[in-house]
Design a protein around this motif. Structure first.
Motif, PDB file in Angstrom:
ATOM      1  N   UNK A   1     120.513   0.583  74.533  1.00 21.29           N
ATOM      2  CA  UNK A   1     119.221   1.135  74.196  1.00 21.29           C
ATOM      3  C   UNK A   1     119.436   2.405  73.381  1.00 21.29           C
ATOM      4  N   UNK A   2     118.753   2.528  72.282  1.00 19.37           N
ATOM      5  CA  UNK A   2     118.888   3.676  71.397  1.00 19.37           C
ATOM      6  C   UNK A   2     117.582   4.474  71.444  1.00 19.37           C
ATOM      7  N   UNK A   3     117.699   5.769  71.738  1.00 21.42           N
ATOM      8  CA  UNK A   3     116.512   6.601  71.893  1.00 21.42           C
ATOM      9  C   UNK A   3     116.577   7.762  70.902  1.00 21.42           C
ATOM     10  N   UNK A   4     115.493   7.953  70.112  1.00 28.62           N
ATOM     11  CA  UNK A   4     115.446   9.065  69.165  1.00 28.62           C
ATOM     12  C   UNK A   4     114.432  10.126  69.575  1.00 28.62           C
ATOM     13  N   UNK A   5     113.556   9.797  70.513  1.00 29.09           N
ATOM     14  CA  UNK A   5     112.583  10.750  71.043  1.00 29.09           C
ATOM     15  C   UNK A   5     112.610  10.646  72.561  1.00 29.09           C
ATOM     16  N   UNK A   6     112.721  11.789  73.230  1.00 23.92           N
ATOM     17  CA  UNK A   6     112.721  11.794  74.695  1.00 23.92           C
ATOM     18  C   UNK A   6     111.316  11.591  75.232  1.00 23.92           C
ATOM     19  N   UNK A   7     111.211  11.279  76.518  1.00 23.69           N
ATOM     20  CA  UNK A   7     109.908  11.054  77.146  1.00 23.69           C
ATOM     21  C   UNK A   7     108.988  12.261  77.038  1.00 23.69           C
TER      22      UNK A   7
END
Length: 50
Positions: A1-7
């Protein structure tokens, strides 16, 4: 999973990459092994509560 913006909305300069890796000598299908692994963690949780 690739995340560019945190929750919380923080934009990341370098993407966070999340992955799971399993090493086993079992001959079961990968999906079955993952389920066994997750059930094992659940049983450990119950033992710690006792």
């Amino acid at each position: 999973m690739k995340r560019i913006i945190r929750r919380d909305g923080q934009i990341l300069l370098i993407p966070e990459v999340e992955f799971e890796s399993y090493w086993t000598s079992l001959t079961n299908k990968p999906e079955e092994i993952i389920e066994l692994y997750h059930h094992h963690g659940t049983s450990e949780q119950f033992h710690s509560e006792l």
